[in-house]
Design a protein around this motif. Structure first.
Motif, PDB file in Angstrom:
ATOM      1  N   LEU A  43       0.856  -1.255  -0.142  1.00  0.00           N
ATOM      2  CA  LEU A  43      -0.080   0.030   0.039  1.00  0.00           C
ATOM      3  C   LEU A  43       0.830   1.401   0.012  1.00  0.00           C
ATOM      4  N   ALA A  44       2.042   1.215   1.053  1.00  0.00           N
ATOM      5  CA  ALA A  44       2.757   2.306   1.001  1.00  0.00           C
ATOM      6  C   ALA A  44       3.568   2.541  -0.318  1.00  0.00           C
ATOM      7  N   PHE A  45       4.095   1.452  -0.691  1.00  0.00           N
ATOM      8  CA  PHE A  45       4.600   1.440  -1.899  1.00  0.00           C
ATOM      9  C   PHE A  45       3.923   2.045  -3.195  1.00  0.00           C
ATOM     10  N   GLY A  46       2.689   1.639  -3.385  1.00  0.00           N
ATOM     11  CA  GLY A  46       1.791   2.208  -4.454  1.00  0.00           C
ATOM     12  C   GLY A  46       1.605   3.898  -4.131  1.00  0.00           C
ATOM     13  N   MET A  47       1.561   4.373  -2.911  1.00  0.00           N
ATOM     14  CA  MET A  47       1.481   5.796  -2.667  1.00  0.00           C
ATOM     15  C   MET A  47       2.781   6.615  -3.121  1.00  0.00           C
ATOM     16  N   ILE A  48       3.929   5.820  -2.974  1.00  0.00           N
ATOM     17  CA  ILE A  48       5.188   6.369  -3.453  1.00  0.00           C
ATOM     18  C   ILE A  48       5.061   6.325  -4.766  1.00  0.00           C
ATOM     19  N   VAL A  49       4.535   5.176  -5.792  1.00  0.00           N
ATOM     20  CA  VAL A  49       4.526   5.481  -6.865  1.00  0.00           C
ATOM     21  C   VAL A  49       3.688   6.504  -7.514  1.00  0.00           C
ATOM     22  N   VAL A  50       2.297   6.794  -6.861  1.00  0.00           N
ATOM     23  CA  VAL A  50       1.455   7.685  -7.287  1.00  0.00           C
ATOM     24  C   VAL A  50       2.372   8.906  -7.229  1.00  0.00           C
ATOM     25  N   THR A  51       2.767   9.403  -6.276  1.00  0.00           N
ATOM     26  CA  THR A  51       3.172  10.553  -5.883  1.00  0.00           C
ATOM     27  C   THR A  51       4.442  10.818  -6.758  1.00  0.00           C
ATOM     28  N   GLY A  52       5.198   9.679  -6.920  1.00  0.00           N
ATOM     29  CA  GLY A  52       6.282   9.796  -7.866  1.00  0.00           C
ATOM     30  C   GLY A  52       6.079   9.885  -9.239  1.00  0.00           C
ATOM     31  N   VAL A  53       4.982   9.086  -9.790  1.00  0.00           N
ATOM     32  CA  VAL A  53       4.501   9.393 -11.193  1.00  0.00           C
ATOM     33  C   VAL A  53       4.012  10.756 -11.323  1.00  0.00           C
ATOM     34  N   ALA A  54       3.253  11.387 -10.309  1.00  0.00           N
ATOM     35  CA  ALA A  54       2.756  12.922 -10.545  1.00  0.00           C
ATOM     36  C   ALA A  54       4.181  13.644 -10.678  1.00  0.00           C
ATOM     37  N   ASN A  55       5.082  13.396  -9.944  1.00  0.00           N
ATOM     38  CA  ASN A  55       6.175  14.249  -9.810  1.00  0.00           C
ATOM     39  C   ASN A  55       7.130  14.021 -11.294  1.00  0.00           C
ATOM     40  N   ALA A  56       6.984  12.931 -11.635  1.00  0.00           N
ATOM     41  CA  ALA A  56       7.620  12.701 -12.941  1.00  0.00           C
ATOM     42  C   ALA A  56       6.974  13.462 -14.116  1.00  0.00           C
ATOM     43  N   ILE A  57       5.723  13.396 -14.013  1.00  0.00           N
ATOM     44  CA  ILE A  57       5.015  14.224 -15.154  1.00  0.00           C
ATOM     45  C   ILE A  57       5.366  15.592 -14.868  1.00  0.00           C
ATOM     46  N   TYR A  58       5.314  15.970 -13.655  1.00  0.00           N
ATOM     47  CA  TYR A  58       5.651  17.569 -13.716  1.00  0.00           C
ATOM     48  C   TYR A  58       7.110  17.687 -14.255  1.00  0.00           C
ATOM     49  N   ILE A  59       8.040  17.058 -13.785  1.00  0.00           N
ATOM     50  CA  ILE A  59       9.269  17.353 -14.270  1.00  0.00           C
ATOM     51  C   ILE A  59       9.470  17.289 -15.471  1.00  0.00           C
ATOM     52  N   TRP A  60       8.633  16.244 -16.313  1.00  0.00           N
ATOM     53  CA  TRP A  60       8.658  16.165 -17.792  1.00  0.00           C
ATOM     54  C   TRP A  60       8.039  17.446 -18.334  1.00  0.00           C
ATOM     55  N   LEU A  61       6.678  17.848 -17.996  1.00  0.00           N
ATOM     56  CA  LEU A  61       6.073  19.012 -18.175  1.00  0.00           C
ATOM     57  C   LEU A  61       6.913  20.235 -18.285  1.00  0.00           C
ATOM     58  N   ARG A  62       7.578  20.257 -17.053  1.00  0.00           N
ATOM     59  CA  ARG A  62       8.221  21.561 -16.950  1.00  0.00           C
ATOM     60  C   ARG A  62       9.661  21.579 -17.681  1.00  0.00           C
ATOM     61  N   ALA A  63      10.476  20.572 -17.885  1.00  0.00           N
ATOM     62  CA  ALA A  63      11.384  20.497 -18.778  1.00  0.00           C
ATOM     63  C   ALA A  63      10.931  21.083 -20.036  1.00  0.00           C
ATOM     64  N   ARG A  64       9.571  20.667 -20.754  1.00  0.00           N
ATOM     65  CA  ARG A  64       9.164  21.032 -21.776  1.00  0.00           C
ATOM     66  C   ARG A  64       8.799  22.446 -21.878  1.00  0.00           C
ATOM     67  N   SER A  65       8.365  23.005 -20.692  1.00  0.00           N
ATOM     68  CA  SER A  65       7.941  24.443 -20.706  1.00  0.00           C
ATOM     69  C   SER A  65       8.864  25.466 -20.280  1.00  0.00           C
ATOM     70  N   GLU A  66      10.127  25.089 -20.062  1.00  0.00           N
ATOM     71  CA  GLU A  66      10.835  26.167 -19.658  1.00  0.00           C
ATOM     72  C   GLU A  66      12.295  26.191 -20.384  1.00  0.00           C
ATOM     73  N   ARG A  67      12.228  25.661 -21.556  1.00  0.00           N
ATOM     74  CA  ARG A  67      13.700  25.609 -22.308  1.00  0.00           C
ATOM     75  C   ARG A  67      14.275  26.970 -22.517  1.00  0.00           C
ATOM     76  N   TRP A  68      13.343  28.132 -22.049  1.00  0.00           N
ATOM     77  CA  TRP A  68      13.771  29.337 -22.153  1.00  0.00           C
ATOM     78  C   TRP A  68      14.175  29.948 -20.765  1.00  0.00           C
ATOM     79  N   LEU A  69      14.445  29.094 -19.901  1.00  0.00           N
ATOM     80  CA  LEU A  69      15.043  29.432 -18.536  1.00  0.00           C
ATOM     81  C   LEU A  69      16.326  29.312 -18.471  1.00  0.00           C
ATOM     82  N   LYS A  70      17.149  29.972 -17.578  1.00  0.00           N
ATOM     83  CA  LYS A  70      18.509  29.656 -17.673  1.00  0.00           C
ATOM     84  C   LYS A  70      18.674  28.341 -16.658  1.00  0.00           C
TER      85      LYS A  70
END
Lengths: 260, 353, 293
Positions: free
Chosen positions: C266-293
């Motif tokens: 159960l706990a592992f599942g929680m880590i996976v869910v928040t992990g996936v949420a953050n992976a999506i975030y990091i991926w989207l962020r990398a796409r959206s801020e190519r213009w940042l230093k």
């Protein structure tokens, strides 16, 4: 047109945020039938369990703050001074507690530090208290580290250190006499925030079975009607107090004359 | 009516009136600078032309059209800001293309125009860079290209050079002037740097406390300042406080030394104080220097400025600077030495307050 | 180590000494953050006697546990999205809406307080407001004749939890997005406008893309914030609403008998869910801020 929209958004916000506060305050005063009274508060304050758990949580909070400051200030300082390449990684690690749920972390503690493990912290009340304190320090880490690191950014760590070294100061002196006073406001901000987090924390304390304020509130909430509302008002007051103190110290810093 | 005409423009922020009844006509293709210290109202006038501020009174016409009811995005004006204001999320190409894109220009036309503009500022090779990858000077050139891409009727430049290094400031101002003349675009330039204004303008408006003290060509502004403010703000003119001796004869005294002006002094009596301006390059202490007037004084200091040597003389309570061209054979006067400065009496200008 | 003071001069050898400085921190983080998490992850794939198994993970795929994950994720997404929207609207109203300047300071202070006012007391506050005898419920019933319960609203439900979580989600968004909105330079808006863009075009092409990294980051944070919230949920619903944190809490407490290693899963599942949420975030962020230093 734009103004109407803006006022609308603000009004929604005010309504949404005031109603629960009004609701709990109102409820907390209604213990006596037909009239407003402070009976619920009197009951809460008179309860020895309240006093015990509250004292316990305050003590935990203070120890957590001391430990957090001792851990974070030297680390953040050292990384700024000597290992700047490491900063993004350390920052990432310090943000992990925002992502890994507290319940998962404490579950790990229980399994890792149980009586049959190499470090049986949960074997004694004292050991469990220490473990809980480490848990709280982990929860507060993102806030504490950010606050201190932001504070360090505003001072020239390298120059201050070299100046102190040229005058013969050792590392302990530099940290305690030079760095800490310069980031005091940041440290205090982190400390008050830590206090606010620890004082009402439920999950870790409940699962480690410690008599803290959070589990006490939950227990009372399951069994009583009016006292929980009074507790909520008290807890809100404490949070407000902590954040108010942060504002106060940072304003104090702004109004202080710049150092030459 | 002029191409860009400003009639009785007023602007108040609350109780503070920052622009008083401003009138000016700017011809098509003219390059006009607004020069003055900060807070003189020059930027406010520029922002009213752009439509960011609404005048409290008066009217603005461009090419015969009243701009009063038009929002900034309906005015077809190009503007370059002091802090570049490039969109950080777009590369150079997209920044320059922005105005064309929102106007609904086709992609092929946009690409052609952007290429053309980048060619104009000689940055074709940086089309894919983001603003943070550019130097200040490059950013400002991109901002210029972005403003010009939409073929604006009027180009507004709001202190575009003041955030740049001295060297780039000079090369970019020459580039701006050259592009402006090449395109023949009507341009309003706001600056607090008199050298900048003098070097690139067709006409200069010297602003002081919300009013135009003088409008004229750089030559007029520098050589015949109309007011004491203009004289002190433009260039390094000496302002000399003199005493009127005989108004009808034009005779005055500077630090008790008599000097006779070319013309009688109107409106003043003997004993009155009068302000006079003298350009530092108008006098000389060299042997046999020409001039029908002279004053003596003690040398206070001498500074070597490269092509010229500037000497400061104390004459009575006045300090008078004069410049001489550098040449290796020259021996600059020493401090404390007494010298006589010769100049033409006609170079001594009477200054109105 | 007679050569210690000599080697201290050579940069290559000095490195280990530098690393000593962060040893306490590294030890703390390893013992009380990383190892416990790793223990959970490893435990999720172990039988009680320590051999490898996928049975624990398989155990998650029962309808009731899947339903618990699903409702947890729904509450987290809903409260994160609504929190973002409402927080953005309030923040934008204060920064751009022409509201009196005096509102700003108190709003930010209050947001700091409210974003930390979570857990048990928050649940009490909402029970006293939207619970069966709460101030709003009673008012609507007695004054307007509207019975929230008849309308299907229950504080111990998906919407009840979402509305409650918003109390700390919205302020958190306000705290993060207000500085970002302040960072939008006036010149960008003016430059866009003088180039012919409408207000909408400015927001779509300039302001929103600039804000996107901050918004995405906040979304991920709010999601994790709601997903891991235990105290509020337990104090609010007891154990009547089956969401993952409550399920796990019961497992750890030993209220639910069964395979103890299901708790790991159960706990592992929680880590996976928040992990996936953050992976999506990091991926989207990398796409959206190519213009940042």
């Amino acid at each position: 047109m734009k103004k109407i929209w803006a006022w609308g958004a603000l009004l929604f916000g005010i309504l949404y945020f005031t109603l629960p506060l009004v609701g709990m305050t109102n409820f907390s005063l209604k213990m006596r039938r037909g009239e407003y009274s402070f009976d619920a508060y009197a009951k809460v304050f008179g309860d020895p369990r309240f006093q015990e758990t509250f004292t316990y949580s305050v003590t935990q909070a203070l120890f957590t703050i001391v430990f957090g400051v001792l851990l974070v200030v030297p680390t953040a300082y050292w990384i700024r001074l000597k290992l700047p390449g490491l900063r993004p990684y350390v920052e990432f690690v310090t943000l992990l507690p925002l992502v890994i749920p507290a319940i998962v972390i404490v579950f790990g503690y229980i399994r890792l530090y149980n009586t049959s493990s190499w470090l049986p912290l949960t074997g004694s009340a004292f050991g469990t208290n220490i473990l809980l304190m480490f848990g709280y320090a982990t929860l507060a880490l993102p806030y504490m580290y950010r606050a201190v690191d932001t504070g360090l950014r505003t001072i020239d760590v390298a120059t201050l250190t070299e100046a102190a070294q040229s005058l013969g100061a050792g590392w302990a002196t530099i940290l305690a006499r030079i760095i800490l006073p310069n980031v005091l406001v940041a440290v205090l901000s982190g400390a008050f925030l830590t206090f606010a987090i620890v004082i009402g924390e439920f999950t870790m304390a409940a699962l480690l079975n410690r008599p803290a304020f959070g589990p006490y509130m939950q227990l009372l909430g399951a069994n009583r009607a009016y006292e929980p509302a009074a507790l909520a008002v008290i807890a809100f007051g404490i949070t407000w107090g902590c954040l108010g103190l942060i504002q106060l110290v940072s304003r104090f810093q702004k109004s202080a004359p710049p150092k030459a | 009516m002029s191409f860009l005409s400003l009639t009785n423009i007023k602007k108040s922020f609350g109780p503070v009136q920052v622009v008083h009844d401003f009138n000016m006509g700017i011809e098509k293709g003219e390059f006009v600078s607004f020069l003055g210290p900060s807070g003189c109202g020059k930027t406010t006038i520029l922002r009213m032309i752009a439509g960011f501020e609404t005048p409290s009174g008066g009217s603005i016409f461009i090419d015969g059209k009243d701009q009063g009811a038009l929002k900034p995005n309906q005015r077809n004006i190009g503007m370059v800001f002091q802090a570049y204001a490039l969109f950080p999320n777009m590369n150079v190409h997209d920044n320059v293309a922005f105005g064309l894109k929102v106007a609904g220009t086709s992609k092929t036309d946009i690409d052609i125009r952007v290429k053309q503009m980048l060619g104009l500022i000689k940055l074709e090779h940086l089309a894919d860079r983001f603003p943070y990858q550019l130097s200040g000077g490059q950013q400002q050139r991109v901002a210029l290209a972005r403003a010009l891409a939409v073929k604006p009727q009027v180009l507004l430049l709001d202190e575009p050079l003041s955030a740049l290094d001295a060297k780039i400031r000079i090369s970019l101002r020459e580039e701006i002037r050259q592009i402006q003349q090449q395109l023949g675009i009507t341009t309003v330039f706001v600056t607090h740097d008199q050298e900048e204004a003098l070097s690139i303008s067709d006409r200069i408006v010297v602003m002081n406390a919300g009013r135009a003290d003088q409008i004229g060509t750089p030559f007029e502004i520098y050589n015949t300042p109309a007011t004491r403010f203009v004289a002190s703000f433009v260039g390094t003119l000496n302002i000399i406080e003199a005493k009127v001796a005989d108004p009808a004869a034009g005779s005055i005294t500077i630090g008790n030394q008599p000097v006779t002006l070319r013309e009688p002094i109107a409106g003043l009596n003997g004993g009155d104080t009068i302000s006079l301006a003298l350009r530092p390059e108008a006098g000389s202490i060299a042997e046999g220097a020409k001039g029908d007037a002279s004053i003596s004084g003690e040398v206070v200091s001498t500074s070597f400025l490269g092509s010229v040597i500037r000497t400061r003389l104390r004459v009575g309570s006045d300090i008078i600077s004069f410049d001489m061209f550098n040449n290796p054979g020259i021996i600059p006067p020493a401090s404390g030495e007494n010298v006589t400065l010769r100049f033409a009496a006609k170079d001594l200008l009477v200054i109105r307050e | 180590m007679s050569s210690a003071h000599i080697s201290a001069r050579s940069p290559a050898r000095r490195l280990p000494l530098h690393w000593l400085g962060i040893l306490p921190f590294a030890a703390f983080v390893a013992l009380f953050l990383i190892l416990p998490t790793v223990k959970i992850v490893v435990g999720a794939f172990q039988t009680p006697d320590g051999s490898f198994t996928l049975d624990n993970i398989r155990g998650l795929f029962t309808p009731s546990i899947l339903a618990a994950y699903w409702i947890s994720i729904k509450i987290s997404i809903a409260s994160a999205l609504l929190g973002c929207l409402a927080g953005f609207a309030i923040s934008a109203a204060v920064v751009f809406g022409g509201l009196p300047k005096g509102i700003r300071g108190p709003l930010l202070t209050f947001s700091g307080v409210a974003s930390n006012f979570a857990g048990v007391p928050l649940a009490f506050a909402f029970l006293a407001t939207l619970g069966p005898v709460g101030i709003v419920s009673v008012f609507l019933r007695s004054e307007l004749g509207i019975d929230l319960r008849v309308l299907g609203f229950n504080i111990l439900s998906f919407w009840g939890l979402t509305v409650t979580y918003l109390f700390f989600q919205i302020p958190l968004m306000i705290l993060i997005i207000t500085p970002a909105l302040d960072g939008l330079k006036r010149e960008w808006r003016e430059a866009a406008s003088i180039l012919g863009a409408t207000g909408f075009q400015y927001w779509r092409m300039v302001a929103f893309p600039i804000l996107l990294p901050s918004i995405l980051g906040t979304l991920a944070l709010l999601f994790a914030n709601a997903f891991g919230a235990v105290a509020t949920a337990i104090a609010l619903t007891g154990s009547s609403l089956s969401i993952v944190p409550i399920l796990l809490f019961a497992q750890i407490r030993g209220d639910v008998l069964g395979n103890p290693h299901l708790g790991y899963a159960l706990a592992f599942g929680m880590i996976v869910v928040t992990g996936v949420a953050n992976a999506i975030y990091i991926w989207l962020r990398a796409r959206s801020e190519r213009w940042l230093k």
